[in-house]
Design a protein around this motif. Structure first.
Motif, short mmCIF file in Angstrom:
data_model
loop_
_atom_site.label_atom_id
_atom_site.label_comp_id
_atom_site.label_asym_id
_atom_site.label_seq_id
_atom_site.Cartn_x
_atom_site.Cartn_y
_atom_site.Cartn_z
N THR A 1 35.34 -21.69 47.73
CA THR A 1 35.14 -20.80 46.59
C THR A 1 34.87 -21.59 45.32
O THR A 1 33.97 -21.25 44.53
N GLU A 2 35.64 -22.64 45.12
CA GLU A 2 35.45 -23.49 43.94
C GLU A 2 34.08 -24.14 43.95
O GLU A 2 33.37 -24.18 42.93
N LEU A 3 33.66 -24.66 45.10
CA LEU A 3 32.37 -25.33 45.21
C LEU A 3 31.21 -24.38 44.90
O LEU A 3 30.33 -24.69 44.08
N MET A 4 31.21 -23.22 45.53
CA MET A 4 30.07 -22.31 45.40
C MET A 4 30.07 -21.60 44.05
O MET A 4 29.00 -21.28 43.52
N ALA A 5 31.24 -21.37 43.47
CA ALA A 5 31.28 -20.81 42.11
C ALA A 5 30.72 -21.82 41.11
O ALA A 5 30.04 -21.44 40.14
N THR A 6 30.98 -23.10 41.36
CA THR A 6 30.44 -24.15 40.50
C THR A 6 28.92 -24.17 40.56
O THR A 6 28.24 -24.44 39.56
N VAL A 7 28.36 -23.86 41.73
CA VAL A 7 26.90 -23.82 41.88
C VAL A 7 26.29 -22.82 40.90
O VAL A 7 25.28 -23.10 40.24
N ILE A 8 26.91 -21.64 40.79
CA ILE A 8 26.37 -20.60 39.90
C ILE A 8 26.36 -21.10 38.46
O ILE A 8 25.38 -20.89 37.72
N ALA A 9 27.43 -21.77 38.06
CA ALA A 9 27.47 -22.35 36.71
C ALA A 9 26.42 -23.45 36.56
O ALA A 9 25.76 -23.56 35.52
N ASN A 10 26.25 -24.27 37.60
CA ASN A 10 25.25 -25.34 37.55
C ASN A 10 23.84 -24.80 37.36
O ASN A 10 23.03 -25.39 36.63
N THR B 1 17.34 -31.53 37.53
CA THR B 1 16.92 -31.20 38.88
C THR B 1 18.11 -31.02 39.80
O THR B 1 18.13 -30.12 40.65
N TYR B 2 19.13 -31.86 39.62
CA TYR B 2 20.34 -31.68 40.43
C TYR B 2 20.96 -30.32 40.18
O TYR B 2 21.30 -29.58 41.10
N LEU B 3 21.11 -29.96 38.91
CA LEU B 3 21.78 -28.71 38.57
C LEU B 3 21.00 -27.49 39.06
O LEU B 3 21.58 -26.54 39.58
N VAL C 1 22.90 -22.19 35.74
CA VAL C 1 22.73 -21.82 34.34
C VAL C 1 22.60 -23.07 33.47
O VAL C 1 21.75 -23.15 32.58
N GLU C 2 23.44 -24.07 33.75
CA GLU C 2 23.38 -25.32 32.99
C GLU C 2 22.02 -25.98 33.14
O GLU C 2 21.42 -26.48 32.17
N GLY C 3 21.50 -25.99 34.36
CA GLY C 3 20.19 -26.58 34.60
C GLY C 3 19.08 -25.84 33.89
O GLY C 3 18.14 -26.44 33.37
N GLU C 4 19.19 -24.52 33.83
CA GLU C 4 18.19 -23.73 33.13
C GLU C 4 18.20 -24.03 31.64
O GLU C 4 17.13 -24.10 31.00
N PHE C 5 19.37 -24.21 31.08
CA PHE C 5 19.45 -24.57 29.66
C PHE C 5 18.84 -25.95 29.42
O PHE C 5 18.16 -26.17 28.41
N MET C 6 19.08 -26.89 30.33
CA MET C 6 18.46 -28.21 30.19
C MET C 6 16.94 -28.12 30.28
O MET C 6 16.22 -28.84 29.60
N GLN C 7 16.45 -27.22 31.13
CA GLN C 7 15.01 -27.09 31.31
C GLN C 7 14.33 -26.50 30.08
O GLN C 7 13.12 -26.66 29.89
N LEU C 8 15.09 -25.83 29.23
CA LEU C 8 14.50 -25.30 28.00
C LEU C 8 14.02 -26.42 27.09
O LEU C 8 13.20 -26.20 26.20
N LYS C 9 14.53 -27.63 27.34
CA LYS C 9 14.10 -28.80 26.59
C LYS C 9 13.44 -29.78 27.55
O LYS C 9 13.89 -29.95 28.67
N ASN C 10 12.36 -30.42 27.11
CA ASN C 10 11.71 -31.42 27.96
C ASN C 10 12.53 -32.70 28.04
O ASN C 10 12.56 -33.37 29.06
N THR C 11 13.16 -33.05 26.92
CA THR C 11 13.99 -34.26 26.86
C THR C 11 15.30 -33.90 26.19
O THR C 11 15.46 -32.81 25.66
N ALA C 12 16.22 -34.83 26.20
CA ALA C 12 17.54 -34.56 25.62
C ALA C 12 17.44 -34.23 24.14
O ALA C 12 18.18 -33.40 23.62
N SER D 1 23.59 -29.32 48.03
CA SER D 1 24.66 -30.29 48.29
C SER D 1 26.01 -29.62 48.47
O SER D 1 26.77 -29.94 49.39
N LYS D 2 26.32 -28.66 47.62
CA LYS D 2 27.64 -28.02 47.69
C LYS D 2 27.75 -27.05 48.86
O LYS D 2 28.84 -26.83 49.40
N SER D 3 26.64 -26.46 49.27
CA SER D 3 26.69 -25.60 50.45
C SER D 3 26.82 -26.43 51.72
O SER D 3 27.52 -26.02 52.66
#
Length: 361
Positions: free
Chosen positions: A199-208, A241-243, A210-221, A250-252
């Motif tokens: 449960t912890e692993l797969m719930a973290t995926v859902i958060a990841n 890309t990992y997120l 969203v985090e990855g999508e926010f990173m993708q809003l920017k091309n660079t840091a 990986s988590k599944s």
């Protein structure tokens, strides 16, 4: 050719007479996948039921659930370890709360509380995949499909799996809500696996995701108007890309080993395999966006540039051609930017040996 097909094509060939076709190895399980997912998504509201099941009508390649099932088989012969909190597995559809509470105003349409739902997992001759691992495969596909619904809204997509995208067919609001509903049903199914670590692993995926999508809003840091390529540029991209892609895989894979009660070192190996394969999958997909036609890809190519995204091939081209920096900074919005980038056609990808670590020989 999809990224999944490209990766599997690059795998070593088996000795004569021995088949390693991944689809054949778990074909029986995959045969029931879509039907079971549609049961998990049943809703008493006709419009929600239709939108939530929309992407299940034109099936994808089911790479992620296939990997869960393959990992379940691969770890089945490994010596099991004892889990103090789950000595006796419970049916994957057994609820914690009373059905009267869960059913609420929708008793006849809620498949999650249907009696004897585990009977569909009685697959003769397959003792290597547990019912909980089959359900995990379905949960993985639910999470992935929910992310597609949300991504298509964000990207203003018009097609998905050779059909109109859900946001185009039903509107952005319904597509977003259907994705939320799908994540809710995935969460209920996940809880019923009765494994806190999974449960912890797969719930973290859902958060990841969203985090990855926010990173993708920017091309660079920094998201500067005239960025300069540095070693951090690729690191930022790989983390994004990992997120967005590799976290779910990986988590599944790790969760499949956890549910199978594998030894700690096998669980770690399962996670590492999923992580590296997930990164390779996205890197290959990035390459194909530059090197194949739309007919070969099965979806629009060049879409990343149209969305202002600098993916791996362009990053390697930028490393050798600093003049691409301003184009990256303005997200290829000026007339002619996409055409200027396209002339590189991913050549820098093939010339850079650093990426071979992810793609193999």
């Amino acid at each position: 050719m999809s990224a999944a097909q490209a990766i599997f094509k690059g795998m070593p060939k088996a000795p004569p007479g021995i088949s390693v076709d991944p689809l054949r190895m778990v074909g029986k399980e995959l045969k029931f996948l879509t039907k079971n997912i549609r049961q998990l998504l049943g809703s008493g509201h006709p419009a929600l039921d239709k939108v939530a099941k929309y992407y299940t009508h034109s099936e994808g390649k089911h790479m992620r659930p296939m990997l869960v099932l393959l990992m379940s088989q691969a770890t089945a012969l490994d010596p099991r370890k004892h889990h103090s909190y789950t000595d006796k597995p419970s049916p994957v559809d057994s609820s914690f709360s009373a059905p009267s509470i869960l059913e609420d105003a929708n008793p006849e349409m809620n498949p999650l509380v249907a009696p004897n739902a585990d009977s569909k997992y009685d697959i003769a001759g397959d003792d290597y995949i547990l019912p909980s691992q089959r359900r995990l495969a379905e949960i993985t596909e639910l999470i992935h499909t929910a992310s597609l619904l949300h991504d298509d809204v964000i990207d203003n997509a018009v097609t998905r799996r050779a059909n109109s995208s859900a946001n185009l067919a039903f509107g952005n609001k319904m597509a977003v809500l259907a994705g939320d509903f799908m994540l809710g049903r995935a969460s209920v199914a996940l809880a019923r696996l009765r494994d806190p670590e999974v449960t912890e692993l797969m719930a973290t995926v859902i958060a990841n995701l969203v985090e990855g999508e926010f990173m993708q809003l920017k091309n660079t840091a920094q998201d500067e108007s005239k960025p300069v390529y540095t070693d951090e540029t690729l690191s930022y991209y790989l983390q994004k890309t990992y997120l967005k892609t590799a976290s779910l895989i990986s988590k599944s894979c790790r969760s499949a080993a956890v549910l199978g009660r594998s030894a700690p070192e096998v669980i770690e190996a399962s996670y590492a395999y999923g992580r590296n394969l997930g990164l390779a999958f996205q890197l290959v997909d990035d390459m194909l966006d530059y090197t194949v036609t739309e007919a070969e890809m099965g979806k629009p190519v060049g879409a990343d540039l149209e969305l202002g995204l600098a993916t791996a091939p362009l990053l390697f081209a930028w490393k050798s051609n600093p003049e691409l920096g301003p184009l990256v900074g303005r997200k290829f919005r000026e007339e002619g930017d996409v055409q200027r980038v396209s002339v590189y056609n991913g050549a820098a990808w093939y010339d850079n040996t650093d990426i071979c670590f992810f793609l193999g020989p």
